[in-house]
Design a protein around this motif. Structure first.
Motif, mmCIF file in Angstrom:
data_model
loop_
_atom_site.group_PDB
_atom_site.id
_atom_site.type_symbol
_atom_site.label_atom_id
_atom_site.label_comp_id
_atom_site.label_asym_id
_atom_site.label_seq_id
_atom_site.Cartn_x
_atom_site.Cartn_y
_atom_site.Cartn_z
ATOM 1 N N ILE A 35 55.929 46.133 63.634
ATOM 2 C CA ILE A 35 56.479 44.981 62.913
ATOM 3 C C ILE A 35 56.209 43.729 63.737
ATOM 4 O O ILE A 35 56.642 43.633 64.891
ATOM 5 C CB ILE A 35 57.999 45.121 62.699
ATOM 6 C CG1 ILE A 35 58.357 46.505 62.150
ATOM 7 C CG2 ILE A 35 58.509 44.002 61.782
ATOM 8 C CD1 ILE A 35 57.761 46.826 60.809
ATOM 9 N N ALA A 62 56.487 39.499 63.978
ATOM 10 C CA ALA A 62 57.172 38.309 63.457
ATOM 11 C C ALA A 62 56.859 37.130 64.365
ATOM 12 O O ALA A 62 56.345 37.298 65.478
ATOM 13 C CB ALA A 62 58.681 38.544 63.393
ATOM 14 N N TYR A 72 63.744 37.331 61.746
ATOM 15 C CA TYR A 72 63.746 38.769 62.039
ATOM 16 C C TYR A 72 63.147 39.086 63.410
ATOM 17 O O TYR A 72 62.903 40.248 63.725
ATOM 18 C CB TYR A 72 62.983 39.516 60.943
ATOM 19 C CG TYR A 72 63.627 39.351 59.592
ATOM 20 C CD1 TYR A 72 64.680 40.150 59.209
ATOM 21 C CD2 TYR A 72 63.207 38.340 58.726
ATOM 22 C CE1 TYR A 72 65.312 39.989 57.978
ATOM 23 C CE2 TYR A 72 63.815 38.162 57.490
ATOM 24 C CZ TYR A 72 64.877 38.987 57.122
ATOM 25 O OH TYR A 72 65.503 38.811 55.909
ATOM 26 N N LEU A 87 65.501 44.797 58.061
ATOM 27 C CA LEU A 87 64.270 44.304 57.447
ATOM 28 C C LEU A 87 64.281 44.367 55.925
ATOM 29 O O LEU A 87 63.337 43.909 55.282
ATOM 30 C CB LEU A 87 63.077 45.111 57.977
ATOM 31 C CG LEU A 87 62.858 45.089 59.496
ATOM 32 C CD1 LEU A 87 61.734 46.041 59.875
ATOM 33 C CD2 LEU A 87 62.552 43.679 59.979
ATOM 34 N N VAL A 100 57.618 38.810 58.032
ATOM 35 C CA VAL A 100 57.062 39.791 58.973
ATOM 36 C C VAL A 100 55.766 40.364 58.420
ATOM 37 O O VAL A 100 55.509 40.327 57.212
ATOM 38 C CB VAL A 100 58.052 40.956 59.272
ATOM 39 C CG1 VAL A 100 59.323 40.446 59.906
ATOM 40 C CG2 VAL A 100 58.341 41.765 58.028
ATOM 41 N N SER A 137 53.625 34.721 68.314
ATOM 42 C CA SER A 137 54.127 35.874 67.563
ATOM 43 C C SER A 137 54.539 36.971 68.532
ATOM 44 O O SER A 137 54.185 36.946 69.715
ATOM 45 C CB SER A 137 53.071 36.404 66.591
ATOM 46 O OG SER A 137 51.941 36.900 67.294
#
Length: 290
Positions: free
Chosen positions: A145, A147, A153, A162, A209, A228
């Motif tokens: 994941i 983000a 998140y 999520l 995400v 990120s």
């Protein structure tokens, strides 16, 4: 999987194709000659390229978190640690392991090899098995994941957090399957035809995400989206990953049985899981979401 550079990506790196496809059933004859265990897995009995030495290949540069400091011989990084763990199970001391450079693309080309096995994030596929042999898998690819730092998140620690997220994913990937089955978001994921489109959607804040396989997540955060982070990785799905990495050998190699035996021992003892926890979860900043 197509191997990608991660932490030390060079300037001007062109976006790569990231589609992850589930492996089809193996051709029963493709690895038949490599699947038989030799009579003995002791050093003096194994069919080695150099007597008393285990020759292991990988690409250069060797990127983190798979290797540390571009030095496969230091035993640090996930794949370096796995290689030495396998060597140890086969009875080789660290100074009996010899490393050599082999580019990713040439490793699975047909023909004789100058190494005993290659370890280089190489996914086992039916097409590759027509030219080379693979061991049993030493890593099942999980989903990561990604983000933006400071995003809603970015500090999520559970899968449940999520569910309200706007999620970008590429069409036809195992990541899309994982989003639907493991996250079950309230809003349908935004599906893109190419990986770079999904990456740009996060970069431009059109989504919260991005879900991609973990190796790709390392590349995205290192080279594609400044600012990120990897929030974490989804828990292993029931039955394991649909894509896995294997140790690569020349077709017909008599080492396959011994390598499979060593990998089996590493799995059953929990050592392989500990190596993964250290290098792909803890130090790599990719915790498994609860």
């Amino acid at each position: 999987m197509i191997r990608r550079p991660f932490a030390s990506a060079l300037p001007g790196v062109v976006a790569l194709a990231f589609a992850v496809t589930a492996c089809a059933p193996k051709d029963e004859d493709s690895n038949a000659s490599a699947s038989k265990s030799p009579a003995s897995c002791t050093k003096d009995k194994m069919p080695l390229k150099s007597a008393g030495k285990l020759t292991v290949a990988t690409d250069k540069p060797a990127f983190e978190p798979w290797f540390k400091d571009d030095d496969p011989s230091n035993g640090q990084g996930f794949e370096s640690a796995v290689a030495y763990a396998v060597a140890g199970r086969l009875g080789f001391a660290k100074d009996q392991v010899v490393w050599k450079v082999q580019s990713f693309e040439s490793s699975f080309a047909p023909g004789p090899k100058t190494f005993d096995f290659d370890i280089n994030q190489i996914s086992v596929t039916p097409a590759r098995e027509k030219a080379v042999a693979f061991s049993d898998g030493y890593y099942d690819v999980q989903q990561g994941i990604v983000a933006l730092d400071g995003g809603r998140y970015a500090k999520a620690t559970t899968v449940a957090e999520l569910k309200k997220a706007r999620i970008a994913v590429q069409v036809g990937t195992t990541a899309l399957q994982a989003v639907r089955k493991q996250i079950g978001p309230e809003e349908q994921p935004k599906i893109f035809n190419t990986q770079i489109d999904a990456v740009n959607a996060l970069k431009n804040k059109q989504v919260d995400v991005l879900v991609v396989d973990l190796p790709t997540a390392f590349y995205v955060t290192a080279a594609q989206i400044e600012g990120s982070k990897i929030v974490g990785q989804l828990p292993p799905s029931q039955g394991g990953g649909t894509e896995h990495f294997g140790l690569l050998m020349e077709r017909g190699s008599g080492l396959a049985g011994c390598l499979n035996q060593a990998i089996g021992q590493l799995k059953s003892s929990g050592e392989l899981a500990r190596i993964q926890q250290r290098w792909l979860t803890s130090s790599a900043g990719a915790p498994i979401l609860k």
